[in-house]
Design an enzyme around this catalytic site. Structure first.
Site, short mmCIF file in Angstrom:
data_model
loop_
_atom_site.label_atom_id
_atom_site.label_comp_id
_atom_site.label_asym_id
_atom_site.label_seq_id
_atom_site.Cartn_x
_atom_site.Cartn_y
_atom_site.Cartn_z
N ARG A 95 37.46 56.47 9.89
CA ARG A 95 37.86 57.13 8.64
C ARG A 95 36.88 58.19 8.14
NH1 ARG A 95 39.63 51.97 8.76
NH2 ARG A 95 41.78 51.64 8.10
N HIS A 128 40.38 52.91 21.92
CA HIS A 128 40.92 51.93 20.96
C HIS A 128 41.70 50.82 21.68
CE1 HIS A 128 42.20 50.39 17.17
NE2 HIS A 128 41.82 51.45 16.49
N ASP A 166 36.96 44.28 10.00
CA ASP A 166 37.35 45.67 10.24
C ASP A 166 36.15 46.51 9.80
OD1 ASP A 166 38.69 47.97 10.79
OD2 ASP A 166 40.42 47.57 9.50
N GLU A 193 35.32 49.13 19.14
CA GLU A 193 35.34 50.59 19.22
C GLU A 193 33.92 51.11 19.07
OE1 GLU A 193 38.42 51.74 16.17
OE2 GLU A 193 38.71 49.60 16.31
N HIS A 197 41.38 58.33 12.29
CA HIS A 197 41.58 58.55 13.72
C HIS A 197 42.11 59.95 14.08
CE1 HIS A 197 40.41 54.52 14.32
NE2 HIS A 197 41.57 53.91 14.22
C1 BGC Z 1 40.70 50.56 12.02
C2 BGC Z 1 41.74 49.68 11.38
C3 BGC Z 1 43.09 50.22 11.74
C4 BGC Z 1 43.21 50.28 13.24
C5 BGC Z 1 44.50 50.90 13.69
C6 BGC Z 1 40.89 50.54 13.49
O1 BGC Z 1 39.96 51.37 14.11
O2 BGC Z 1 39.39 50.17 11.68
O3 BGC Z 1 41.58 49.67 9.98
O4 BGC Z 1 44.10 49.44 11.20
O5 BGC Z 1 42.16 51.05 13.77
O6 BGC Z 1 44.67 52.13 13.15
#
Ligand code: BGC
Length: 380
Positions: free
Chosen positions: A109, A207, A279, A344, A134
């Site tokens: 983010r 991811h 998360d 990640e 992303h």
């Molecule tokens: C994020 C999550 C998100 C997921 C899918 C992850 O990298 O930290 O908050 O829901 O990606 O977008």
């Protein structure tokens, strides 16, 4: 003399038929390509399957650079596909949470969907509440990459993508290159490089959603995880880091010794509540540059183990809290809440707005260079 000749003959026969028999049983190391689907404009999308001689298989598509499947053995030698995903292109083009994708230009983010670089403000698409997640609406995960098989000792696939100046709001033409290679010791290595012609920011990751029991086979709460981090970056209610680097001591984020993922995932803790589980970005411990161990996960049931090594400063540990069973994967099974975990490797979220975090800026003449290894094995 005669018996000597006979022995030679026997050895000769054994050498030819004996080893060729074994060679036929042994999986063939290499890359196979097949068509995976077609884009709306008619462009063909391929699926490349990398195989090593121990039979580990990794399938990757040039759509979004997605890792479509990873087949690895359990302690009895039974193979299972340990990543969530689809067996067709359409699955990836639909609404889904970045299964297996290469994420960029900025993974994770950026707060309030904007950042300033050398006094200039750049506005990004807000696609996650007030934030940009992303890489925006058409991030690297939705782009068609150019693929090239690289000849050499181990199966290697190179993917390149040119992200144009201004794409998704980011400055500079960015040439990204990602090289996937599969080693004989069951390690998938990912080497990322990128170059720009204007000052910009870059954060590239993969991811993949892992379930070491096999995709679709229940939740990952009994998997045990170790994370090599003394600190993590606490978040606000929109999952943007506050800027603090908090010690994991005495928190549900202390994974310096192995613990089941599920042990503290619903703890009465503000950070856990903000993430709806894990998360969060962990600040990786490291001694010097180069690849260093970031995390290890084992599934006590199957014995499968995954180690993650990286050159990157951070690791987002995400426990699939937003999976809700609405997506069905390759084997037709619904992917429920916490049916996978992501590790990640990355620069910290919102680094462009956090001068105290390791810089994610890239200038012309510099090369962004990071590597991550996902190494599979089995435990007793
Ligand atoms: C994020 C999550 C998100 C997921 C899918 C992850 O990298 O930290 O908050 O829901 O990606 O977008």
């Amino acid at each position: 003399m005669r018996s000597v000749n006979c022995t030679y003959y026997l050895l000769f026969v054994l050498a030819i038929f004996g080893t060729s028999g074994r060679a036929a049983d042994k999986p063939h190391s290499g890359i196979e390509r097949r068509t995976f689907g077609k884009m709306a404009d008619g462009k063909t999308i391929d699926l490349y399957t990398l195989t090593n001689s121990r039979g580990m298989r990794v399938a990757i598509t040039n759509y979004g650079g997605v890792v479509v499947s990873i087949a690895v053995p359990d302690r009895k030698g039974t193979f299972a596909d340990v990543v969530l995903g689809f067996d067709n292109l359409e699955g990836y083009q639909g609404k889904q949470p970045y299964f297996g994708a290469l994420v960029g230009r900025y993974a994770n983010r950026i707060g309030n969907a904007r950042f300033k670089l050398h006094g200039v403000e750049y506005k990004l698409p807000a696609n996650n509440g007030p934030n940009s997640l992303h890489g925006g609406l058409q991030g690297f995960d939705k782009q068609v990459w150019t693929a090239r098989e690289i000849a050499g000792m181990q199966p290697t696939l190179e993917l390149t993508y040119l992200s144009k100046d201004g794409e998704e709001g980011y400055p500079g033409n960015l040439r990204a290159k990602v090289v996937y290679s599969l080693s004989e010791d069951n390690a998938l290595r990912i080497d990322y490089t990128a170059m720009t012609d204007k000052d910009t920011v870059v954060n590239l990751t993969n991811h993949s959603y892992f379930n070491l029991a096999g995709e679709g086979n229940g939740d990952i709460l009994k998997h045990e995880i170790t994370i090599n981090a003394d600190r993590f970056t606490p978040i606000d209610s929109t999952l943007i880091p506050t800027g603090e680097l908090r010690n994991v001591d005495g928190t549900p984020f202390d994974f310096r010794k192995p613990a089941p993922i599920g042990a503290r995932i619903d703890a009465d803790d503000e950070q856990i509540k903000f993430g709806k589980g894990y998360d969060h970005n962990f600040v990786l411990n490291r001694s010097g540059a180069g690849l260093s161990l970031a995390a290890r996960v084992t599934d006590p049931e199957s014995g499968r183990a995954l180690e993650v090594l990286t050159t990157q400063p951070g690791l987002q540990f995400y426990t699939g809290n937003f999976l809700d069973g609405s997506v069905r994967g390759k084997s037709g099974k619904a992917y429920g809440r916490r049916s996978a975990f992501c590790l990640e490797t990355q620069h910290f979220p919102d680094s462009p707005n956090k001068p105290s975090f390791p810089s994610a800026a890239l200038e012309p003449g510099e090369t962004f260079r990071e590597s991550t290894v996902y190494r599979f094995s089995t435990s007793k």
